[in-house]
Design a protein around this motif. Sequence first.
Motif, mmCIF file in Angstrom:
data_model
loop_
_atom_site.group_PDB
_atom_site.id
_atom_site.type_symbol
_atom_site.label_atom_id
_atom_site.label_comp_id
_atom_site.label_asym_id
_atom_site.label_seq_id
_atom_site.Cartn_x
_atom_site.Cartn_y
_atom_site.Cartn_z
ATOM 1 N N SER A 24 0.856 -1.191 0.000
ATOM 2 C CA SER A 24 0.000 0.000 0.000
ATOM 3 C C SER A 24 0.892 1.241 0.000
ATOM 4 O O SER A 24 1.796 1.340 0.841
ATOM 5 N N THR A 25 0.633 2.159 -0.898
ATOM 6 C CA THR A 25 1.443 3.390 -0.912
ATOM 7 C C THR A 25 1.198 4.199 0.361
ATOM 8 O O THR A 25 2.089 4.899 0.836
ATOM 9 N N ASN A 26 -0.016 4.096 0.945
ATOM 10 C CA ASN A 26 -0.257 4.806 2.207
ATOM 11 C C ASN A 26 0.657 4.274 3.305
ATOM 12 O O ASN A 26 1.145 5.037 4.133
ATOM 13 N N GLN A 48 -0.334 -2.254 -6.451
ATOM 14 C CA GLN A 48 -0.492 -2.427 -5.001
ATOM 15 C C GLN A 48 -1.061 -3.813 -4.756
ATOM 16 O O GLN A 48 -2.048 -4.191 -5.387
ATOM 17 N N GLY A 51 -3.943 -2.816 -1.249
ATOM 18 C CA GLY A 51 -4.411 -1.434 -1.129
ATOM 19 C C GLY A 51 -5.523 -1.345 -0.097
ATOM 20 O O GLY A 51 -6.340 -2.248 0.014
ATOM 21 N N ARG A 52 -5.528 -0.266 0.649
ATOM 22 C CA ARG A 52 -6.528 -0.104 1.711
ATOM 23 C C ARG A 52 -7.504 1.005 1.368
ATOM 24 O O ARG A 52 -7.134 2.014 0.782
ATOM 25 N N GLY A 53 -8.785 0.778 1.736
ATOM 26 C CA GLY A 53 -9.810 1.789 1.527
ATOM 27 C C GLY A 53 -10.341 2.294 2.853
ATOM 28 O O GLY A 53 -9.865 1.882 3.921
ATOM 29 N N ARG A 54 -11.335 3.161 2.806
ATOM 30 C CA ARG A 54 -11.929 3.684 4.041
ATOM 31 C C ARG A 54 -12.669 2.573 4.771
ATOM 32 O O ARG A 54 -13.121 1.613 4.171
ATOM 33 N N TRP A 59 -8.857 -1.978 -1.145
ATOM 34 C CA TRP A 59 -8.973 -1.216 -2.390
ATOM 35 C C TRP A 59 -8.370 -2.059 -3.496
ATOM 36 O O TRP A 59 -7.162 -2.294 -3.518
ATOM 37 N N ASP A 115 -15.600 10.107 -2.151
ATOM 38 C CA ASP A 115 -15.598 9.161 -3.273
ATOM 39 C C ASP A 115 -15.923 9.924 -4.554
ATOM 40 O O ASP A 115 -16.741 10.848 -4.533
ATOM 41 N N LYS A 122 -18.484 4.060 -8.999
ATOM 42 C CA LYS A 122 -17.300 4.602 -8.327
ATOM 43 C C LYS A 122 -16.067 4.547 -9.230
ATOM 44 O O LYS A 122 -15.718 3.495 -9.757
ATOM 45 N N GLY A 125 -11.253 6.788 -5.146
ATOM 46 C CA GLY A 125 -11.463 6.933 -3.710
ATOM 47 C C GLY A 125 -10.261 7.589 -3.064
ATOM 48 O O GLY A 125 -9.149 7.578 -3.609
ATOM 49 N N VAL A 126 -10.507 8.166 -1.901
ATOM 50 C CA VAL A 126 -9.456 8.880 -1.164
ATOM 51 C C VAL A 126 -9.426 8.349 0.261
ATOM 52 O O VAL A 126 -10.472 8.209 0.898
ATOM 53 N N VAL A 141 -4.711 8.234 -2.775
ATOM 54 C CA VAL A 141 -5.696 8.374 -3.857
ATOM 55 C C VAL A 141 -5.592 7.182 -4.797
ATOM 56 O O VAL A 141 -4.506 6.803 -5.234
ATOM 57 N N GLY A 142 -6.725 6.598 -5.094
ATOM 58 C CA GLY A 142 -6.788 5.523 -6.088
ATOM 59 C C GLY A 142 -7.790 5.901 -7.165
ATOM 60 O O GLY A 142 -8.930 6.251 -6.853
HETATM 61 C C1 BTN Z 1 -11.827 4.315 -0.570
HETATM 62 O O1 BTN Z 1 -12.553 4.674 -1.496
HETATM 63 O O2 BTN Z 1 -12.234 3.521 0.296
HETATM 64 C C2 BTN Z 1 -10.431 4.856 -0.503
HETATM 65 C C3 BTN Z 1 -9.510 4.178 -1.461
HETATM 66 C C4 BTN Z 1 -8.109 4.722 -1.414
HETATM 67 C C5 BTN Z 1 -7.152 3.902 -2.221
HETATM 68 C C6 BTN Z 1 -5.799 4.530 -2.299
HETATM 69 S S1 BTN Z 1 -4.789 3.747 -3.518
HETATM 70 C C7 BTN Z 1 -3.394 4.609 -2.940
HETATM 71 C C8 BTN Z 1 -3.479 4.625 -1.439
HETATM 72 N N1 BTN Z 1 -2.907 3.421 -0.870
HETATM 73 C C9 BTN Z 1 -3.815 2.664 -0.255
HETATM 74 O O3 BTN Z 1 -3.593 1.579 0.295
HETATM 75 N N2 BTN Z 1 -5.012 3.245 -0.334
HETATM 76 C C10 BTN Z 1 -4.966 4.511 -1.031
#
Ligand code: BTN
Length: 255
Positions: A24-26, A48, A51-54, A59, A115, A122, A125-126, A141-142
Amino acid sequence: MYDLPRIRGELPELRIDWREEVASTNDIALEAARANEEAPLLVFADRQSAGRGRGGNRWWSHDGSLTFSLLLDGERFGLPTERWPIASLAVGLAVCQTVEQQAEATTVQLKWPNDIYLDGRKLAGVLVETTAKPKRLVIGVGVNVNTRLASAPDEVRERSVSLGDHFARSFDMNTMLVAATTSILARLEQLATAPEDVLPLWRKRCLLTGRQVEIESPQQLIAGECLGVAEDGALLVRDSATVHRIVAGVVRRFT
Ligand code: BTN
């Protein structure tokens, strides 16, 4: 996939960290924050794997997905901690406007809090995360840019859209990355200097205003008519009893 000299040249004020594949870039940006590395930093990756979302969601991203995280010192950016919730709306607005400009699309909307939807599905997402010591902001941001959603899991494919699939052409990832990053930084600066200009732009693109919504907040489930977004970024929902101000929550349904 990316032209690093071009990106460095077009974003000279940022430290750049590109990776071929990351979980995950976060996570990379959060690690950099905790290690007290210098901000602003832009981390982006071709792929990724986690990747993680809210709200603890995953993600899903694939080849052609734009995935990046910006590590910022909010205070140095003129954004004290209490403004961070509104900063998260401003970031969604910035991404939304980037898509409008790059794709010449008029049907891009924002679903609270940040979103980005294209024609009811969709697109982006952020995920905004923070560290306490030092106080830093990580903006992840994805965007489904050239992503082929045919290869996505069913539940993702059903509710998502990509620019490539929708417009049947491919988009330049360098241009998208530079434009989105520049737009986010400009909007955050505007929040510090002329905050009153940001919300009207957000409200014009609000997907939920006037719709029936169901919101799961940490305290309760609220169902009613969405009245839009208040000055502090809270979502306003009217049920038969009252108008609720929701500062944190997940939109479960909207019709
Ligand atoms: C969402 O809509 O739930 C948020 C999604 C965010 C995804 C981005 S991709 C880059 C960054 N790294 C992650 O793991 N998540 C965010």
